[in-house]
Write a protein that holds these residues in place. Structure first.
Motif, PDB file in Angstrom:
ATOM      1  N   PHE A 172      11.931   6.586   2.726  1.00 42.93           N
ATOM      2  CA  PHE A 172      11.796   5.350   1.944  1.00 42.93           C
ATOM      3  C   PHE A 172      10.514   4.608   2.311  1.00 42.93           C
ATOM      4  CE2 PHE A 172      12.579   0.952   0.870  1.00 42.93           C
ATOM      5  CZ  PHE A 172      13.348   0.996  -0.281  1.00 42.93           C
ATOM      6  N   GLN A 173      10.246   4.516   3.619  1.00 41.72           N
ATOM      7  CA  GLN A 173       9.063   3.765   4.053  1.00 41.72           C
ATOM      8  C   GLN A 173       7.766   4.521   3.752  1.00 41.72           C
ATOM      9  OE1 GLN A 173       8.971   0.460   5.208  1.00 41.72           O
ATOM     10  NE2 GLN A 173       6.858   0.897   4.603  1.00 41.72           N
ATOM     11  N   LYS A 212      11.958  -0.885  11.356  1.00 41.93           N
ATOM     12  CA  LYS A 212      11.713  -1.850  10.282  1.00 41.93           C
ATOM     13  C   LYS A 212      12.463  -1.466   9.006  1.00 41.93           C
ATOM     14  CE  LYS A 212       7.798  -1.984   7.855  1.00 41.93           C
ATOM     15  NZ  LYS A 212       6.397  -2.189   7.437  1.00 41.93           N
ATOM     16  N   THR A 213      12.609  -0.184   8.764  1.00 37.61           N
ATOM     17  CA  THR A 213      13.163   0.269   7.485  1.00 37.61           C
ATOM     18  C   THR A 213      14.427   1.106   7.643  1.00 37.61           C
ATOM     19  OG1 THR A 213      10.877   0.416   6.758  1.00 37.61           O
ATOM     20  CG2 THR A 213      12.539   1.343   5.290  1.00 37.61           C
ATOM     21  N   HIS A 222      11.553 -13.929   5.199  1.00 35.98           N
ATOM     22  CA  HIS A 222      10.787 -14.229   6.419  1.00 35.98           C
ATOM     23  C   HIS A 222       9.496 -13.413   6.477  1.00 35.98           C
ATOM     24  CE1 HIS A 222      14.007 -16.363   9.102  1.00 35.98           C
ATOM     25  NE2 HIS A 222      13.887 -16.896   7.899  1.00 35.98           N
ATOM     26  N   ARG A 249       7.268 -11.584  -4.724  1.00 39.24           N
ATOM     27  CA  ARG A 249       8.302 -10.662  -4.239  1.00 39.24           C
ATOM     28  C   ARG A 249       9.295 -10.493  -5.379  1.00 39.24           C
ATOM     29  NH1 ARG A 249       9.125  -7.015  -0.307  1.00 39.24           N
ATOM     30  NH2 ARG A 249       8.146  -8.377   1.234  1.00 39.24           N
ATOM     31  N   ARG A 250       9.677  -9.276  -5.610  1.00 41.10           N
ATOM     32  CA  ARG A 250      10.637  -8.975  -6.669  1.00 41.10           C
ATOM     33  C   ARG A 250      10.172  -9.561  -8.014  1.00 41.10           C
ATOM     34  NH1 ARG A 250      16.313  -9.674  -3.095  1.00 41.10           N
ATOM     35  NH2 ARG A 250      16.284  -7.551  -2.332  1.00 41.10           N
ATOM     36  N   ARG A 283      20.431  -0.694  -0.849  1.00 34.59           N
ATOM     37  CA  ARG A 283      21.288  -0.647   0.331  1.00 34.59           C
ATOM     38  C   ARG A 283      22.767  -0.751  -0.042  1.00 34.59           C
ATOM     39  NH1 ARG A 283      16.613  -2.187   0.412  1.00 34.59           N
ATOM     40  NH2 ARG A 283      15.106  -1.603   2.000  1.00 34.59           N
ATOM     41  N   LEU A 330      15.674  -3.889  13.544  1.00 32.66           N
ATOM     42  CA  LEU A 330      14.869  -4.530  12.490  1.00 32.66           C
ATOM     43  C   LEU A 330      13.771  -5.434  13.060  1.00 32.66           C
ATOM     44  CD1 LEU A 330      14.497  -5.099   9.403  1.00 32.66           C
ATOM     45  CD2 LEU A 330      16.128  -6.950   9.662  1.00 32.66           C
ATOM     46  N   ILE A 331      14.150  -6.301  13.980  1.00 35.12           N
ATOM     47  CA  ILE A 331      13.166  -7.245  14.522  1.00 35.12           C
ATOM     48  C   ILE A 331      12.147  -6.515  15.406  1.00 35.12           C
ATOM     49  CG2 ILE A 331      12.887  -9.244  16.068  1.00 35.12           C
ATOM     50  CD1 ILE A 331      15.385 -10.412  14.672  1.00 35.12           C
ATOM     51  N   GLY A 371      16.228  -7.556  -6.982  1.00 39.50           N
ATOM     52  CA  GLY A 371      16.060  -6.446  -6.040  1.00 39.50           C
ATOM     53  C   GLY A 371      16.746  -5.185  -6.571  1.00 39.50           C
ATOM     54  N   LYS A 372      16.328  -4.055  -6.059  1.00 43.52           N
ATOM     55  CA  LYS A 372      16.864  -2.783  -6.567  1.00 43.52           C
ATOM     56  C   LYS A 372      18.294  -2.509  -6.121  1.00 43.52           C
ATOM     57  CE  LYS A 372      13.259  -0.395  -4.962  1.00 43.52           C
ATOM     58  NZ  LYS A 372      12.365  -1.481  -4.500  1.00 43.52           N
ATOM     59  N   SER A 385      15.321 -10.761   5.483  1.00 42.33           N
ATOM     60  CA  SER A 385      14.132 -10.182   6.130  1.00 42.33           C
ATOM     61  C   SER A 385      12.922 -10.243   5.194  1.00 42.33           C
ATOM     62  CB  SER A 385      14.403  -8.747   6.604  1.00 42.33           C
ATOM     63  OG  SER A 385      14.395  -7.833   5.526  1.00 42.33           O
ATOM     64  N   MET A 387       3.869 -14.513   8.770  1.00 40.23           N
ATOM     65  CA  MET A 387       4.042 -13.053   8.869  1.00 40.23           C
ATOM     66  C   MET A 387       3.127 -12.352   7.871  1.00 40.23           C
ATOM     67  SD  MET A 387       7.648 -12.218  10.338  1.00 40.23           S
ATOM     68  CE  MET A 387       8.679 -13.374  11.183  1.00 40.23           C
ATOM     69  N   GLN A 393       9.573  -5.150  13.151  1.00 47.30           N
ATOM     70  CA  GLN A 393       8.683  -6.190  12.632  1.00 47.30           C
ATOM     71  C   GLN A 393       7.686  -6.632  13.712  1.00 47.30           C
ATOM     72  OE1 GLN A 393       8.262  -6.968   9.678  1.00 47.30           O
ATOM     73  NE2 GLN A 393       7.667  -9.081   9.373  1.00 47.30           N
ATOM     74  N   GLU A 450      22.932  -6.528   1.934  1.00 45.52           N
ATOM     75  CA  GLU A 450      21.932  -7.054   0.987  1.00 45.52           C
ATOM     76  C   GLU A 450      21.468  -8.459   1.423  1.00 45.52           C
ATOM     77  OE1 GLU A 450      20.416  -5.307  -1.282  1.00 45.52           O
ATOM     78  OE2 GLU A 450      19.269  -6.905  -2.218  1.00 45.52           O
TER      79      GLU A 450
HETATM   80  C1  GRG Z   1      11.301 -10.612   9.140  1.00 44.58           C
HETATM   81  C2  GRG Z   1      13.042  -9.688  10.741  1.00 44.58           C
HETATM   82  C3  GRG Z   1      12.067  -9.469   9.668  1.00 44.58           C
HETATM   83  C4  GRG Z   1      11.913  -8.240   9.220  1.00 44.58           C
HETATM   84  C5  GRG Z   1      11.044  -7.918   8.115  1.00 44.58           C
HETATM   85  C6  GRG Z   1      11.706  -6.317   5.432  1.00 44.58           C
HETATM   86  C7  GRG Z   1      10.646  -6.309   6.459  1.00 44.58           C
HETATM   87  C8  GRG Z   1      11.025  -6.461   7.875  1.00 44.58           C
HETATM   88  C9  GRG Z   1       9.379  -6.260   6.080  1.00 44.58           C
HETATM   89  C10 GRG Z   1       8.976  -6.245   4.637  1.00 44.58           C
HETATM   90  C11 GRG Z   1       7.979  -5.229   4.375  1.00 44.58           C
HETATM   91  C12 GRG Z   1       8.530  -3.841   4.460  1.00 44.58           C
HETATM   92  C13 GRG Z   1       7.609  -2.760   4.012  1.00 44.58           C
HETATM   93  C14 GRG Z   1       9.728  -3.600   4.904  1.00 44.58           C
HETATM   94  C15 GRG Z   1      10.335  -2.279   5.032  1.00 44.58           C
HETATM   95  C16 GRG Z   1      11.537  -2.245   4.219  1.00 44.58           C
HETATM   96  C17 GRG Z   1      11.183  -2.282   2.767  1.00 44.58           C
HETATM   97  C18 GRG Z   1      10.365  -1.195   2.214  1.00 44.58           C
HETATM   98  C19 GRG Z   1      11.630  -3.284   2.058  1.00 44.58           C
HETATM   99  C20 GRG Z   1      11.581  -3.344   0.593  1.00 44.58           C
HETATM  100  O1  GRG Z   1      12.809  -2.842   0.162  1.00 44.58           O
HETATM  101  P1  GRG Z   1      13.149  -2.583  -1.368  1.00 44.58           P
HETATM  102  O2  GRG Z   1      12.041  -1.773  -1.988  1.00 44.58           O
HETATM  103  O3  GRG Z   1      13.129  -4.050  -1.954  1.00 44.58           O
HETATM  104  O4  GRG Z   1      14.514  -1.994  -1.435  1.00 44.58           O
HETATM  105  P2  GRG Z   1      14.013  -4.712  -3.100  1.00 44.58           P
HETATM  106  O5  GRG Z   1      13.258  -5.955  -3.443  1.00 44.58           O
HETATM  107  O6  GRG Z   1      14.097  -3.754  -4.269  1.00 44.58           O
HETATM  108  O7  GRG Z   1      15.354  -4.993  -2.518  1.00 44.58           O
END
Ligand code: GRG
Length: 308
Positions: free
Chosen positions: A231-232, A194-195, A98, A110-111, A63, A167-168, A59-60, A95, A104, A171, A89
């Protein structure tokens, strides 16, 4: 990634080398996470292997970097912020595990690696997520606590950001919005929760670990909120402009799942403008730090220009 330059859109001074900052902080965060987590062989080994598989999948570490940079902006010590950076982290990784589950978003990658449930099965992936969420609080308990922010305040901060109102909630709204036409206002609601909530929590925890003043915490909240939204928007843009190889996860999923995104609602060009405007607001929030928030500025700019 190159060192930040002084182009008009670039705020951080030429002397600040973000790449070195990210490389060194990622190494420190990884070492700390490795110490905080039970060893992979600890019984029951399957769950500890599964937790570590996703946590160390590359992961990057944005956070934790934001948390440590926020501590520095408030004259804090990175070592004191470290348990909080690691806790965030762990929550983020839970998250993602899941979110990738068949129930979901149902993703295989992923990663840049197979998702947790693809390797360990759905049952263990659910438990690995649960365990990382719980682990976050155990790690946070190891912070020293500060006069303005005792442990209770720290736990409340994390629980609220990860809970059913943030967060939840994001989602839930994301799941319920699939295949439905939603407004820009509803989309903002999803992104805030979410973000943005966890990114905002990351910088606030950094400020708390420096025993930051109310004014500093307010500025960090404002910064984190806007960086989180930007970011989102960028994440949504990357989903339609990058390949799966570049992203390390399946590209084009939002369109396929008929998800509401900024590119889908306002188009790519306007989406980029929105991300720039949000980042400008994040920069503006840092004024109170009078030049001490250079790493935070550089991170906000990096997040705006990232390609994965
Ligand atoms: C399951 C409770 C629950 C929540 C899920 C994380 C999430 C909420 C959904 C994943 C999809 C998404 C677009 C989430 C928004 C946050 C996001 C952009 C996550 C990706 O974060 P990065 O790019 O990932 O920092 P790495 O892998 O680099 O840490």
């Amino acid at each position: 990634m190159s060192a930040i330059t002084n182009s008009p859109a670039s705020r951080a001074p030429r002397s600040f080398d973000l790449q070195s900052f990210l490389v060194s902080r990622t190494a420190k965060v990884n070492a700390a996470l490795d110490r905080f987590l039970p060893a992979a062989a600890t019984r029951p080994a399957t769950i500890h292997k599964a937790m570590r598989y996703s946590l160390f999948a590359g992961g990057k570490r944005m956070r934790p970097a934001l948390c440590l940079a926020a501590a520095a902006a408030c004259d804090g010590r990175e070592t004191e912020a470290m348990p909080l950076a690691c806790a965030v982290e762990c929550i983020h990784t839970y998250s993602l595990i899941h979110d990738d589950l068949p129930a979901m978003d149902n993703d295989d990658y992923r990663r840049g690696k197979l998702t947790n449930h693809k390797v360990f099965g759905e049952g263990i992936a659910v438990l690995a997520g649960d365990a990382l969420l719980t682990q976050a609080f155990e790690i946070a308990a190891q912070c020293k606590g500060w006069p303005r922010y005792p442990h209770q305040q720290i736990f409340l901060e994390i629980a609220r950001a990860a809970g059913s109102l943030q967060l939840i909630a994001g989602q839930v709204a994301d799941l319920e919005g699939e295949g439905r036409k939603i407004s820009a206002q509803q989309l903002r609601y999803i992104h805030e929760r979410k973000t943005s909530a966890l990114l905002c929590c990351s910088v606030r925890l950094g400020g708390m670990s420096a025993n930051g003043t109310a004014a500093q915490l307010k500025a960090l909240t404002d910064f984190g909120y806007h960086v989180g939204l930007a970011f989102q928007v960028i994440d949504d843009i990357l989903d339609v402009t990058q390949t799966s190889e570049q992203l390390g996860k399946t590209a084009g999923k939002d369109t396929k799942a008929q998800k509401a995104t900024y590119p889908a609602i306002v188009g790519l060009e306007k989406s980029r403008k929105i991300a720039e405007q949000l980042t400008a607001k994040a920069f503006a929030a840092l004024k109170v730090f009078k030049g001490k928030a250079v790493p935070l500025e550089a991170l906000a700019e990096f997040l705006l220009k990232r390609d994965r």
